[in-house]
Write an enzyme that holds these catalytic residues in place. Structure first.
Site, PDB file in Angstrom:
ATOM      1  N   CYS A  96     -17.936   4.119 -47.026  1.00  0.00           N
ATOM      2  CA  CYS A  96     -16.486   3.923 -46.980  1.00  0.00           C
ATOM      3  C   CYS A  96     -15.728   5.161 -46.479  1.00  0.00           C
ATOM      4  O   CYS A  96     -15.776   5.480 -45.303  1.00  0.00           O
ATOM      5  CB  CYS A  96     -15.981   3.464 -48.340  1.00  0.00           C
ATOM      6  N   ARG A 130      -6.716  -6.316 -45.869  1.00  0.00           N
ATOM      7  CA  ARG A 130      -7.724  -5.715 -46.738  1.00  0.00           C
ATOM      8  C   ARG A 130      -8.921  -6.647 -46.812  1.00  0.00           C
ATOM      9  O   ARG A 130      -8.773  -7.845 -47.079  1.00  0.00           O
ATOM     10  CB  ARG A 130      -7.169  -5.448 -48.132  1.00  0.00           C
ATOM     11  N   HIS A 193     -20.028  -1.107 -50.966  1.00  0.00           N
ATOM     12  CA  HIS A 193     -20.105  -0.528 -52.306  1.00  0.00           C
ATOM     13  C   HIS A 193     -20.984  -1.454 -53.147  1.00  0.00           C
ATOM     14  O   HIS A 193     -21.855  -2.121 -52.642  1.00  0.00           O
ATOM     15  CB  HIS A 193     -18.708  -0.443 -52.925  1.00  0.00           C
TER      16      HIS A 193
END
Length: 241
Positions: A96, A130, A193
């Site tokens: 990220c 997002r 993640h």
């Protein structure tokens, strides 16, 4: 002797870049290294710290914008050191925010530019959308990679990096081109993640094997199939985004 089987794992900026469960990657990596017969020694590198003389594996995660701004300034002063490690074949995994900063630049939604260190041939621009949810990436090197994304960065790859794989579920680098993550030599970058490594022991094994071969000229795998990881992978694939 134990010190002959040591592997030094450099954990990048854990004070600022450690959200969405990224510390789980470090825990999974050290556990897997021990299962293969190594003694992992974790060294934290925070802002202002000195880089250790020897590094076998580099690992780093994501962070909030404020932390990423602080880290970008510190990381810029270490660009030559990390470029040298990458060129020397040191295995790395960056997730990220550090994935973005290991590229050339990250342009935020406000128009500010955070300069990266160019270890990966990628560029990122903040977007309005997002991208959140479970992700499955089909990888030539690691099979199916399963993780969880939560980012608004729109990342594109240049010719100097190749995708980790093709996205089967989720967005990955961006909603448009179907690419997931990036690889340049032994450096891996991803938005996944979740944490990534507990569900993907093949990537842990790559980092450990590469490090062992570089340091000890050999790697003999000892860890078997992780049944807990297999169950976690199956559960994640069943969940809707």
């Amino acid at each position: 002797m134990a010190d002959q089987r040591e592997l030094v794992i450099l954990s990048l900026y854990p004070r600022d870049m450690n959200i969405y469960g990224d510390r789980g990657n470090l825990l999974a990596l050290t556990r897997r290294a021990r299962a293969h017969g190594f003694e992992p020694r974790v060294v934290d590198l925070n802002i202002g710290d000195t880089l250790p003389e020897h590094v076998d594996i580099v690992i780093g995660g994501g962070g909030q914008d404020s932390g990423q701004i602080r880290v970008a300034a510190d990381l810029a002063g270490r660009a030559a050191e990390f470029q040298a490690l990458a060129e020397g074949g040191t295995p790395m995994l960056v997730i990220c925010g550090l994935y973005q900063l290991f590229g050339h630049r990250f342009v935020t939604t406000s128009g500010s530019t955070l300069q990266g260190i160019g270890v990966l041939d990628v560029e990122t621009r903040g977007g309005d959308e997002r991208m959140i949810g479970n992700v499955v990436v089909d990888s030539r090197d690691f099979g199916e990679i399963i993780g969880y994304e939560n980012h608004s960065g729109y990342t594109v790859l240049g010719s100097g990096s190749e995708p980790l794989g093709t996205v089967l579920q989720g967005a990955g680098n961006n909603p448009d081109d179907g690419s997931g993550g990036a690889r340049s030599g032994n450096v891996l970058g991803s938005y996944l993640h979740g944490s990534l490594l507990p569900k993907n022991p093949a990537i842990s094994d790559f980092l450990i094997a590469t490090a062992a071969q570089r340091r000890y000229d050999a790697f003999e795998p000892r860890a078997g199939v992780d049944q807990t990881a297999e169950r976690a992978r199956a559960a994640a694939k069943r969940r809707p985004r």
